[in-house]
Scaffold this active site. Structure first.
Site: not given
Lengths: 89, 231
Positions: B87, B205, B207
Site C-alpha cells: 500500500c 494488504h 497482513e
C-alpha cells in the site's frame, strides 16, 4: 542575496489519464459549457534567496527534479520572478 | 531465527498488523523501527507498511522517500535484503526509485476498501514461493492512489523479466470484467518486483487476511514465503 519567487507548474504527462480533469469536464458540461477536455495540475510557489537569476533558475530546476514533480507521471515548468524587499508572494 | 524489521514513518498505520501477521509463522522475530532510527544491519527482511506517511502531502510517498529510513532501505536492498512494501509502502518504494513506475489516483477518484482477487503471476520470488503460479487468492485493499502506471518501455521490461507478481482478477481469475480491477491499474497490475527480485511492492494488504478468524488466510503464505526464502 536577492529573493526570488518560483512558480512551479506541475501537470500530469499527456499520456496519463487525468480522472479529476474528466470529472470537472463532466461538471462543466452539466452547466452547459461545450468542453473538449479539462486537464488539472498544481502550482507550487517557492520563495527563496539566490545569488542571481541564473542560480535561482538552476536551484528551482533541482527542486523540481528532486522532489516537486515525479518524472514518471508529471511534467513541470518554472516561472521565476524577483521579489522586491518587503513584498510578499 | 529470522529477523524482520518493520519501518514506521509518521502516518504509518499497518506496522502492528504486520508484526502480528509474522507471529503466525514460526521462528520469526520482528522489530518495529522508527524511520529516523532505522538500522537494518543483522535483519533478513524489511517491511514498508501501509498508511499515509506525511499525510500523503505532495504525492503519496514523495516526502518519505527522503527519510533516513528510506536511505537505509536503499542500502539494504542493494545488498540483496528482502524488502516488501504494501500500500503506502509500495508508493514509497516507487517514489524512492526502488521500483519502477508510479501510483496514480484511482480511476474512480474514490477510496476503495474491500477484498479483491489476485492472480499470482510469479511464484518464484522470495515473497510468493509458497503460492502456485496462476493461483487466485483473496486479499483486502484500502487505498485512494493505487492506479499503477509505467511507460510502454517500462511495461515491456516488467513483462519480459517476470516482474509482475500479482494481477487483479475476479474470483474465477478472469481479467477485464466489471469490478475485477479496483483502481484502473495498467494491465491490472497489483504488485511488482524489481529486476533482481528482492524488492516487492503491492497495493493489497496481505497482513489483513492472514488467519481464519479474520475471514481468510490467503495472506499468510506471503509471510511464510519470506521466512522460507531468507532461511
Amino acid at each position: 542575496m536577492p529573493r526570488f519567487l518560483a512558480r512551479v507548474l506541475i501537470r500530469p504527462k499527456t499520456e496519463i489519464r487525468d480522472p479529476q480533469g474528466e470529472a470537472i469536464s463532466r461538471a462543466l458540461r452539466s452547466l452547459g459549457h461545450e468542453i473538449a477536455e479539462v486537464r488539472t495540475g498544481k502550482e507550487i510557489l517557492v520563495t527563496f534567496d539566490a545569488a542571481d537569476e541564473r542560480a535561482a533558475r538552476e536551484e528551482a530546476a533541482r527542486m523540481g527534479d528532486e522532489l516537486l514533480a515525479n518524472p514518471v507521471i508529471e511534467d513541470y515548468e518554472v516561472a521565476l520572478e524577483p521579489v522586491r524587499a518587503g513584498a510578499r508572494a | 531465527v529470522t529477523r524482520v524489521a518493520i519501518l514506521r514513518y509518521p502516518g504509518t498505520w499497518s506496522e502492528r498488523d504486520f508484526a502480528h501477521a509474522f507471529t503466525l509463522v514460526e521462528g520469526v522475530e520482528t522489530e518495529i523501527q522508527w524511520h529516523e532510527d532505522c538500522d537494518l544491519r543483522g535483519f533478513d527482511a524489511a517491511i514498508v507498511p501501509g498508511g499515509f506517511s506525511y499525510g500523503d502531502y505532495l504525492r503519496a510517498g514523495a516526502i518519505a522517500k527522503l527519510s533516513p529510513g528510506t536511505q537505509e532501505l536503499r542500502r539494504f536492498a542493494a545488498e540483496g535484503g528482502a524488502v516488501l512494501g504494501s500500500c503506502n509502502g509500495f508508493q514509497i518504494l516507487c517514489e524512492a526509485g526502488l521500483l519502477p513506475g508510479a501510483l496514480l489516483r484511482n480511476a474512480s477518484l474514490k477510496y476503495v476498501c474491500r477484498d479483491v482477487h489476485l492472480k499470482v503471476e510469479n511464484a518464484i520470488t522470495p515473497f510468493t514461493r509458497k503460492y502456485a503460479r496462476g493461483e487466485i487468492i483473496r486479499i483486502p485493499i484500502g487505498h485512494g492512489d493505487g492506479n499503477y502506471f509505467v511507460d510502454a518501455e517500462g511495461l515491456r521490461r516488467l513483462e519480459g523479466e517476470g516482474q509482475i507478481a500479482f494481477r487483479y482478477t475476479d474470483a474465477s481469475g478472469a481479467r477485464g470484467v466489471k469490478d475485477a480491477n479496483p483502481n484502473g491499474s495498467l494491465e491490472d497490475i497489483a504488485g511488482i518486483t524489481n529486476a533482481r527480485g528482492n524488492v516487492l511492492g503491492m497495493m493489497p494488504h496481505p497482513e489483513r487476511l492472514a488467519e481464519g478468524v479474520l475471514g481468510g488466510e490467503d495472506g499468510r503464505r506471503l509471510f511464510e514465503s519470506i521466512v522460507e526464502a531468507v532461511e
